[in-house]
Design a protein around this motif. Structure first.
Motif, PDB file in Angstrom:
ATOM      1  N   LEU A 107       0.827  -1.207   0.000  1.00  0.00           N
ATOM      2  CA  LEU A 107       0.000   0.000   0.000  1.00  0.00           C
ATOM      3  C   LEU A 107       0.862   1.259   0.000  1.00  0.00           C
ATOM      4  N   ALA A 108       2.038   1.170   0.603  1.00  0.00           N
ATOM      5  CA  ALA A 108       2.954   2.310   0.591  1.00  0.00           C
ATOM      6  C   ALA A 108       3.443   2.597  -0.828  1.00  0.00           C
ATOM      7  N   TRP A 109       3.613   1.543  -1.637  1.00  0.00           N
ATOM      8  CA  TRP A 109       4.000   1.757  -3.035  1.00  0.00           C
ATOM      9  C   TRP A 109       2.892   2.480  -3.803  1.00  0.00           C
ATOM     10  N   VAL A 110       1.653   2.196  -3.476  1.00  0.00           N
ATOM     11  CA  VAL A 110       0.537   2.907  -4.119  1.00  0.00           C
ATOM     12  C   VAL A 110       0.663   4.409  -3.850  1.00  0.00           C
ATOM     13  N   LEU A 111       0.932   4.750  -2.600  1.00  0.00           N
ATOM     14  CA  LEU A 111       1.086   6.159  -2.228  1.00  0.00           C
ATOM     15  C   LEU A 111       2.341   6.769  -2.842  1.00  0.00           C
ATOM     16  N   ARG A 112       3.409   5.986  -2.892  1.00  0.00           N
ATOM     17  CA  ARG A 112       4.665   6.465  -3.480  1.00  0.00           C
ATOM     18  C   ARG A 112       4.441   6.966  -4.905  1.00  0.00           C
ATOM     19  N   PHE A 113       3.804   6.146  -5.722  1.00  0.00           N
ATOM     20  CA  PHE A 113       3.558   6.517  -7.113  1.00  0.00           C
ATOM     21  C   PHE A 113       2.475   7.592  -7.221  1.00  0.00           C
ATOM     22  N   GLY A 114       1.428   7.461  -6.419  1.00  0.00           N
ATOM     23  CA  GLY A 114       0.323   8.411  -6.497  1.00  0.00           C
ATOM     24  C   GLY A 114       0.732   9.835  -6.162  1.00  0.00           C
ATOM     25  N   PHE A 115       1.538   9.999  -5.118  1.00  0.00           N
ATOM     26  CA  PHE A 115       2.007  11.346  -4.745  1.00  0.00           C
ATOM     27  C   PHE A 115       2.873  11.964  -5.846  1.00  0.00           C
ATOM     28  N   PHE A 116       3.693  11.148  -6.505  1.00  0.00           N
ATOM     29  CA  PHE A 116       4.487  11.674  -7.627  1.00  0.00           C
ATOM     30  C   PHE A 116       3.567  12.163  -8.747  1.00  0.00           C
ATOM     31  N   GLY A 176       1.995  15.638  -7.632  1.00  0.00           N
ATOM     32  CA  GLY A 176       2.848  16.754  -7.225  1.00  0.00           C
ATOM     33  C   GLY A 176       3.530  17.475  -8.371  1.00  0.00           C
ATOM     34  N   ASN A 177       4.270  18.529  -8.015  1.00  0.00           N
ATOM     35  CA  ASN A 177       5.126  19.255  -8.966  1.00  0.00           C
ATOM     36  C   ASN A 177       6.281  19.898  -8.197  1.00  0.00           C
ATOM     37  N   ALA A 178       7.140  20.636  -8.899  1.00  0.00           N
ATOM     38  CA  ALA A 178       8.400  21.083  -8.310  1.00  0.00           C
ATOM     39  C   ALA A 178       8.313  22.359  -7.483  1.00  0.00           C
ATOM     40  N   VAL A 179       7.148  23.009  -7.419  1.00  0.00           N
ATOM     41  CA  VAL A 179       7.027  24.245  -6.640  1.00  0.00           C
ATOM     42  C   VAL A 179       5.967  24.061  -5.558  1.00  0.00           C
ATOM     43  N   PHE A 180       6.032  24.889  -4.532  1.00  0.00           N
ATOM     44  CA  PHE A 180       5.067  24.831  -3.437  1.00  0.00           C
ATOM     45  C   PHE A 180       3.683  25.219  -3.952  1.00  0.00           C
ATOM     46  N   PRO A 181       2.610  24.505  -3.569  1.00  0.00           N
ATOM     47  CA  PRO A 181       2.554  23.427  -2.579  1.00  0.00           C
ATOM     48  C   PRO A 181       2.757  22.022  -3.160  1.00  0.00           C
ATOM     49  N   GLY A 182       2.875  21.919  -4.507  1.00  0.00           N
ATOM     50  CA  GLY A 182       3.000  20.614  -5.126  1.00  0.00           C
ATOM     51  C   GLY A 182       4.211  19.824  -4.673  1.00  0.00           C
ATOM     52  N   VAL A 183       5.290  20.537  -4.328  1.00  0.00           N
ATOM     53  CA  VAL A 183       6.516  19.857  -3.916  1.00  0.00           C
ATOM     54  C   VAL A 183       6.315  19.105  -2.596  1.00  0.00           C
ATOM     55  N   VAL A 184       5.316  19.513  -1.802  1.00  0.00           N
ATOM     56  CA  VAL A 184       5.019  18.814  -0.548  1.00  0.00           C
ATOM     57  C   VAL A 184       4.621  17.363  -0.834  1.00  0.00           C
ATOM     58  N   LEU A 185       3.925  17.149  -1.948  1.00  0.00           N
ATOM     59  CA  LEU A 185       3.538  15.787  -2.322  1.00  0.00           C
ATOM     60  C   LEU A 185       4.760  14.954  -2.714  1.00  0.00           C
ATOM     61  N   PHE A 186       5.761  15.603  -3.319  1.00  0.00           N
ATOM     62  CA  PHE A 186       7.018  14.898  -3.604  1.00  0.00           C
ATOM     63  C   PHE A 186       7.666  14.444  -2.299  1.00  0.00           C
ATOM     64  N   ILE A 187       7.644  15.335  -1.318  1.00  0.00           N
ATOM     65  CA  ILE A 187       8.240  15.005  -0.022  1.00  0.00           C
ATOM     66  C   ILE A 187       7.488  13.854   0.640  1.00  0.00           C
ATOM     67  N   LEU A 188       6.154  13.884   0.554  1.00  0.00           N
ATOM     68  CA  LEU A 188       5.353  12.795   1.117  1.00  0.00           C
ATOM     69  C   LEU A 188       5.650  11.469   0.405  1.00  0.00           C
ATOM     70  N   SER A 189       5.845  11.532  -0.906  1.00  0.00           N
ATOM     71  CA  SER A 189       6.189  10.337  -1.668  1.00  0.00           C
ATOM     72  C   SER A 189       7.511   9.752  -1.178  1.00  0.00           C
TER      73      SER A 189
END
Length: 434
Positions: free
Chosen positions: A308-317, A320-333
């Motif tokens: 299930l963590a792999w599902v979140l890993r890919f989903g957050f990517f 997300g994107n490279a600027v705030f707030p999208g970069v927060v999703l990269f961090i969560l991934s």
């Protein structure tokens, strides 16, 4: 020196060798004219893992003590890594066939060391009267620390006119964009080769009259006779298909935002390797949770959490994107990667060690590697490459060459696959009743 400290240093070097290039290699390959072959470079790791860990496991069980064989493999792999550096140093666009050949030989001797280092650590801990489930995870943490250390070094280190420096700012000479990352890996491999010969002995099992299948280590396949272990190895392969996807494409994906004008100067786009290293920091912390989860919930729950963590890993990517707030999703991934990787790889290795007979312990670890980093990672990486090359392509921009396209669809496809595997595993896998 304390036994645990010595094994911690071994793990530090073991993964520092890999961290030097594993997540940043794609950025160099794109600039060296081999961007279309990125998936093959990661698939090669899987292909050699189909047979090399098993072969080395047999040798470690019967001929050469695992800690010594670990060192010899690093010596050979390090020589080929230095050869990659020399080839890249000779030309900005090295001969593709020769480069791939040298890389294949290097990883052919490195990949078995992942299982050999586990085998050596387990044997040394047991000879010292220690508990592998309790004492190994804190030792394995230092492997992740080593991986992080070289990721940071490669991200920040640069050569400018022959002068070495460290910086977080954009610099075309950064190791993460060049062949210098292979030199770092090779040097560390030589250091580990020397260190392995200072480790305590892992005495081989007494030789007895054996059949041909036992001599070749094929008796490790006997673990497939039980439905539970057969399913475990099957799902290990299915989940292993996810293992190398983000290793191969996370940094080219994040760096690709440099090709989008409004995000080109963002910190994330210019320091992809550093951002991805959060994954390894999370990994180091999650390893410490494994003894509790393994004892409290068992292998099935731990593997389900990983899937299930792999599902979140890919989903957050994908979101997300490279600027705030999208970069927060990269961090969560990156944060959930610690659970995705550790709860699968480390727990799986401990589970196999507990389930197999002492006479095939190294071979069984090789079998686990074969199913995960061999069959699973090979098929998964090649399929992921097909998906990404279908939706994305390398594009030349004023900032450089970047892999641009519909990344979101790619990540959502990978997330959907991981979810299907998790559901199937939950339905069919059964553990021993305590």
């Amino acid at each position: 020196m304390n036994l645990k400290v010595r094994l911690a240093l071994m793990n530090f070097l073991e993964f520092a060798v890999w961290g030097s290039y594993l997540t940043s290699m794609g950025q160099y390959l794109g600039r060296a004219g081999m961007g279309a072959e990125i998936s093959w470079f990661y698939a090669i790791q899987g292909i050699v893992s189909i047979f090399m860990p098993t072969i080395m496991g047999v040798i470690a069980d019967r001929l050469i003590q695992p800690q010594r064989l670990l060192g010899l493999c690093h010596l050979i792999a390090g020589c080929f890594m230095v050869s990659l550096f020399l080839l890249g140093n000779a030309s900005p666009n090295p001969d593709k066939t020769l480069f791939i050949s040298l890389y294949t030989l290097s990883v052919a001797f490195y990949m078995p060391t992942l299982a050999l280092s586990n085998t050596a650590a387990f044997a040394i801990l047991k000879s010292g009267g220690l508990d592998t489930v309790k004492d190994f995870p804190p030792i394995r943490v230092f492997g992740t620390v080593g991986f992080i250390a070289t990721m940071w070094f490669v991200n920040c280190a640069f050569l400018d006119g022959g002068n070495f420096g460290l910086t977080l700012s954009e610099n075309a000479g950064k190791f993460q964009y060049t062949h210098l990352q292979f030199l770092v890996s090779g040097i560390l491999g030589f250091v580990l080769f020397l260190y392995c010969f200072t480790l305590p002995e892992c005495k081989l099992a007494p030789k007895a009259q054996t059949s041909l299948s036992e001599t070749l280590g094929l008796n490790a396949f006997s673990m497939f006779r039980t439905k539970r272990m057969a399913l475990f190895f099957l799902f290990s392969a299915l989940l292993g298909m996810s293992l190398q996807v983000t290793n191969g494409y996370a940094t080219p994906f994040i760096t690709s935002f440099k090709g989008i004008p409004e995000m080109a100067d963002s910190f994330a786009a210019n320091n992809a390797t550093l951002l991805v290293s959060i994954s390894q920091i999370a990994e180091a912390l999650c390893i410490l949770l494994i003894p509790f989860f393994m004892r409290r919930y068992g292998i099935k729950t731990v593997m389900m959490i990983a899937m299930l963590a792999w599902v979140l890993r890919f989903g957050f990517f994908g979101l997300g994107n490279a600027v705030f707030p999208g970069v927060v999703l990269f961090i969560l991934s990156c944060l959930v990667y610690g659970v995705a990787f550790d709860f699968f790889n480390v727990s799986g290795g401990l589970f196999v060690d507990q389930e197999c007979d002492a006479s095939v312990r190294a071979s069984a670890q090789g079998m686990f590697m074969l199913m995960t980093n061999g069959l699973g990672a090979t098929v998964g990486t090649l399929l992921a490459g097909k998906v990404i090359n279908h939706y994305c392509q390398w594009v030349d921009t004023p900032k450089g060459s970047f892999l641009l396209g519909d990344w979101q669809t790619c990540w959502f496809i990978f997330a959907a696959y991981a979810l299907v595997v998790a559901v199937l595993f939950g339905l069919v896998f059964r553990t021993k009743k305590q």
